[in-house]
Design an enzyme around this catalytic site. Sequence first.
Site, PDB file in Angstrom:
ATOM      1  N   SER A 103      15.190   9.967  46.329  1.00 34.51           N
ATOM      2  CA  SER A 103      15.607   9.399  47.615  1.00 34.51           C
ATOM      3  C   SER A 103      14.370   9.251  48.485  1.00 34.51           C
ATOM      4  CB  SER A 103      16.612  10.342  48.286  1.00 34.51           C
ATOM      5  OG  SER A 103      16.807  10.029  49.645  1.00 34.51           O
ATOM      6  N   TYR A 128      18.916  18.856  50.914  1.00 36.25           N
ATOM      7  CA  TYR A 128      18.957  17.600  50.164  1.00 36.25           C
ATOM      8  C   TYR A 128      17.539  17.071  49.967  1.00 36.25           C
ATOM      9  CZ  TYR A 128      20.056  12.729  49.020  1.00 36.25           C
ATOM     10  OH  TYR A 128      20.136  11.497  48.414  1.00 36.25           O
TER      11      TYR A 128
END
Length: 253
Positions: free
Chosen positions: A144, A157
Amino acid sequence: MSRLLSGQAALVTGAAAGIGRATALAFAREGIKVMISDIDVAGGEATVGQIRAAGGEARFIRCDVTRASEVRALIEGTVAAYGRLDYAFNNAGIDIEKGKLADGSEAEFDAIMGVNVKGVWLCMKHQIPVMLAQGGGAIVNASSVAGLGGAPKMSLYAASKHAVIGLTKSVAVEYGKKNIRINAVCPAVIDTDMYRRAHEADPRKAQFAATVHPIGRIGKAEEVAAAVIYLCSDAASFTTGIALPVDGGATAI
């Protein structure tokens, strides 16, 4: 042209929806046989149905990527079905954080690291021996843009996606001379069911999300899928160990 070889086999985890489904469909359009995997059985079977309706070949195996026995069975099942494994997109991931680090829980830590990091590690651990035995392959891991910098209120995350990049780069070096290429994709905000659920209650957040991309909009799952196909293809034959942003220019700011 992507220059994938029709008749080869690919595995996509987290393929019940979103980026995983779009990538599975993209593989199938190239004539690749696709093994679909997810914990969402209905969604996974729906992806298989879409591929078959378009004339492609696909099967589904349920797998929790945090469980070694299930990952092993998934890889063995793929080889049993198709005789080989040429491409893998390790896409299964979660984001369940709601606030700042000090407000998080150990359960959140374990869940996020379990799926996003251990899951990718387990998948590669069992995919690579198959690729070694057949003489090569290509793996793409889902990171990401949060793995390329900081992400306030998403610290776990972000840490998990940084870890995916570390795994990707390290393993790419380990197996570079064995004809196995390993890369990562780093999407920014992408229009998926998960994104819509997160923003439907507050349209202002959705409007703000588009502003973080210099290109002026959020991304499409199909755009991430195209990047995965490229990294798996012979067009990227001299590309390994990279973390490719698919981010509408967000990381250029």
